[in-house]
Design a protein around this motif. Structure first.
Motif, PDB file in Angstrom:
ATOM      1  N   GLN A  34       0.840  -1.194   0.000  1.00 42.93           N
ATOM      2  CA  GLN A  34       0.000   0.000   0.000  1.00 42.93           C
ATOM      3  C   GLN A  34       0.874   1.242   0.000  1.00 42.93           C
ATOM      4  OE1 GLN A  34      -3.262   0.253   2.746  1.00 42.93           O
ATOM      5  NE2 GLN A  34      -3.520  -1.963   2.840  1.00 42.93           N
ATOM      6  N   THR A  35       0.503   2.196  -0.810  1.00 42.87           N
ATOM      7  CA  THR A  35       1.182   3.489  -0.795  1.00 42.87           C
ATOM      8  C   THR A  35       0.884   4.182   0.527  1.00 42.87           C
ATOM      9  OG1 THR A  35      -0.707   4.659  -1.748  1.00 42.87           O
ATOM     10  CG2 THR A  35       0.934   3.738  -3.297  1.00 42.87           C
ATOM     11  N   PHE A  36       1.621   5.246   0.809  1.00 43.94           N
ATOM     12  CA  PHE A  36       1.406   5.996   2.036  1.00 43.94           C
ATOM     13  C   PHE A  36      -0.041   6.457   2.141  1.00 43.94           C
ATOM     14  CE2 PHE A  36       1.414   9.686   4.775  1.00 43.94           C
ATOM     15  CZ  PHE A  36       2.281   9.330   5.798  1.00 43.94           C
ATOM     16  N   ARG A  37      -0.560   7.033   1.068  1.00 47.93           N
ATOM     17  CA  ARG A  37      -1.930   7.571   1.059  1.00 47.93           C
ATOM     18  C   ARG A  37      -2.964   6.455   1.267  1.00 47.93           C
ATOM     19  NH1 ARG A  37      -3.857  12.162   2.076  1.00 47.93           N
ATOM     20  NH2 ARG A  37      -2.985  13.306   0.363  1.00 47.93           N
ATOM     21  N   LEU A  38      -2.792   5.348   0.578  1.00 54.09           N
ATOM     22  CA  LEU A  38      -3.720   4.229   0.726  1.00 54.09           C
ATOM     23  C   LEU A  38      -3.660   3.654   2.137  1.00 54.09           C
ATOM     24  CD1 LEU A  38      -5.812   2.384  -0.564  1.00 54.09           C
ATOM     25  CD2 LEU A  38      -3.940   0.992  -1.453  1.00 54.09           C
ATOM     26  N   LEU A  39      -2.451   3.559   2.671  1.00 48.40           N
ATOM     27  CA  LEU A  39      -2.299   3.061   4.038  1.00 48.40           C
ATOM     28  C   LEU A  39      -2.964   4.004   5.028  1.00 48.40           C
ATOM     29  CD1 LEU A  39      -1.125   0.851   5.811  1.00 48.40           C
ATOM     30  CD2 LEU A  39       1.057   2.062   5.782  1.00 48.40           C
ATOM     31  N   GLN A  40      -2.825   5.293   4.800  1.00 51.19           N
ATOM     32  CA  GLN A  40      -3.480   6.283   5.657  1.00 51.19           C
ATOM     33  C   GLN A  40      -4.999   6.109   5.607  1.00 51.19           C
ATOM     34  OE1 GLN A  40      -2.709  10.392   4.661  1.00 51.19           O
ATOM     35  NE2 GLN A  40      -3.454  11.113   6.625  1.00 51.19           N
ATOM     36  N   ASP A  41      -5.541   5.910   4.421  1.00 58.45           N
ATOM     37  CA  ASP A  41      -6.981   5.690   4.275  1.00 58.45           C
ATOM     38  C   ASP A  41      -7.411   4.377   4.923  1.00 58.45           C
ATOM     39  OD1 ASP A  41      -7.188   8.075   2.881  1.00 58.45           O
ATOM     40  OD2 ASP A  41      -7.249   7.122   0.909  1.00 58.45           O
ATOM     41  N   SER A  42      -6.582   3.342   4.790  1.00 58.19           N
ATOM     42  CA  SER A  42      -6.904   2.029   5.364  1.00 58.19           C
ATOM     43  C   SER A  42      -6.944   2.072   6.885  1.00 58.19           C
ATOM     44  CB  SER A  42      -5.875   0.979   4.928  1.00 58.19           C
ATOM     45  OG  SER A  42      -5.916   0.780   3.545  1.00 58.19           O
ATOM     46  N   VAL A  43      -6.009   2.815   7.471  1.00 59.19           N
ATOM     47  CA  VAL A  43      -5.945   2.913   8.934  1.00 59.19           C
ATOM     48  C   VAL A  43      -7.072   3.798   9.443  1.00 59.19           C
ATOM     49  CG1 VAL A  43      -4.560   3.719  10.882  1.00 59.19           C
ATOM     50  CG2 VAL A  43      -3.485   2.420   9.027  1.00 59.19           C
ATOM     51  N   GLY A  44      -7.331   4.897   8.754  1.00 59.86           N
ATOM     52  CA  GLY A  44      -8.419   5.791   9.135  1.00 59.86           C
ATOM     53  C   GLY A  44      -8.062   6.709  10.285  1.00 59.86           C
ATOM     54  N   ARG A  45      -8.353   7.984  10.103  1.00 56.83           N
ATOM     55  CA  ARG A  45      -8.203   9.009  11.134  1.00 56.83           C
ATOM     56  C   ARG A  45      -6.801   9.084  11.732  1.00 56.83           C
ATOM     57  NH1 ARG A  45     -12.904   7.977  15.118  1.00 56.83           N
ATOM     58  NH2 ARG A  45     -11.857   9.647  16.214  1.00 56.83           N
ATOM     59  N   ILE A  46      -5.786   8.772  10.946  1.00 59.24           N
ATOM     60  CA  ILE A  46      -4.406   8.900  11.400  1.00 59.24           C
ATOM     61  C   ILE A  46      -3.774  10.061  10.636  1.00 59.24           C
ATOM     62  CG2 ILE A  46      -3.560   7.195   9.725  1.00 59.24           C
ATOM     63  CD1 ILE A  46      -1.457   6.362  11.810  1.00 59.24           C
ATOM     64  N   THR A  47      -3.075  10.916  11.352  1.00 59.95           N
ATOM     65  CA  THR A  47      -2.432  12.049  10.693  1.00 59.95           C
ATOM     66  C   THR A  47      -1.199  11.555   9.933  1.00 59.95           C
ATOM     67  OG1 THR A  47      -0.983  12.551  12.557  1.00 59.95           O
ATOM     68  CG2 THR A  47      -3.183  13.588  12.568  1.00 59.95           C
ATOM     69  N   PRO A  48      -0.806  12.285   8.896  1.00 62.82           N
ATOM     70  CA  PRO A  48       0.400  11.891   8.159  1.00 62.82           C
ATOM     71  C   PRO A  48       1.643  11.803   9.052  1.00 62.82           C
ATOM     72  CG  PRO A  48      -0.819  13.530   6.910  1.00 62.82           C
ATOM     73  CD  PRO A  48      -1.481  13.425   8.262  1.00 62.82           C
ATOM     74  N   ASN A  49       1.758  12.711  10.003  1.00 66.90           N
ATOM     75  CA  ASN A  49       2.904  12.703  10.907  1.00 66.90           C
ATOM     76  C   ASN A  49       2.926  11.436  11.767  1.00 66.90           C
ATOM     77  OD1 ASN A  49       5.263  13.905  12.092  1.00 66.90           O
ATOM     78  ND2 ASN A  49       4.000  14.408  13.875  1.00 66.90           N
ATOM     79  N   THR A  50       1.768  11.076  12.314  1.00 68.46           N
ATOM     80  CA  THR A  50       1.684   9.876  13.141  1.00 68.46           C
ATOM     81  C   THR A  50       1.949   8.632  12.307  1.00 68.46           C
ATOM     82  OG1 THR A  50       0.124  10.937  14.657  1.00 68.46           O
ATOM     83  CG2 THR A  50       0.201   8.539  14.699  1.00 68.46           C
ATOM     84  N   LEU A  51       1.383   8.566  11.110  1.00 65.07           N
ATOM     85  CA  LEU A  51       1.622   7.415  10.247  1.00 65.07           C
ATOM     86  C   LEU A  51       3.098   7.305   9.906  1.00 65.07           C
ATOM     87  CD1 LEU A  51       0.685   4.997   8.620  1.00 65.07           C
ATOM     88  CD2 LEU A  51       0.086   6.568   6.757  1.00 65.07           C
TER      89      LEU A  51
END
Length: 102
Positions: A34-51
């Protein structure tokens, strides 16, 4: 459990207790990168910094890596998630029992 074994378990739990760490691993469980963006969407409600922080910690721990087309589980990460499948089975039963009590 020996002191050395206890320390290893404690170290793993410290990593997994980090906010969203398990969710990041769980989002990668299907084996598809998963790309960064897709992973962020998959995790849900996680900020880019935290991810970004979680990815760094999980990469340093050898559980995930960047595979060229996105992030994915390493062999160790896949082994950990295989062992956590028992937790999913337990959670399903536990949730059903809790619903019956209400």
């Amino acid at each position: 459990m020996s002191t050395k074994e206890y320390a290893a378990v404690s170290q793993l739990f410290d990593l997994l207790e980090s906010r969203y760490a398990l969710r990041v691993l769980w989002a990668l469980r299907d084996g598809h990168a998963q790309t960064f963006r897709l992973l962020q969407d998959s995790v849900g409600r996680i900020t880019p910094n935290t991810l970004n922080t979680r990815i760094k910690a999980l990469r340093n721990a050898g559980l995930i890596d960047h595979l060229g087309d996105g992030y994915g589980l390493t062999t160790s990460g896949a082994d950990l998630l295989k062992r956590l499948n028992d937790v999913q089975a337990f959670a399903t039963k536990w949730s059903a029992n809790m619903a019956k009590k209400k």
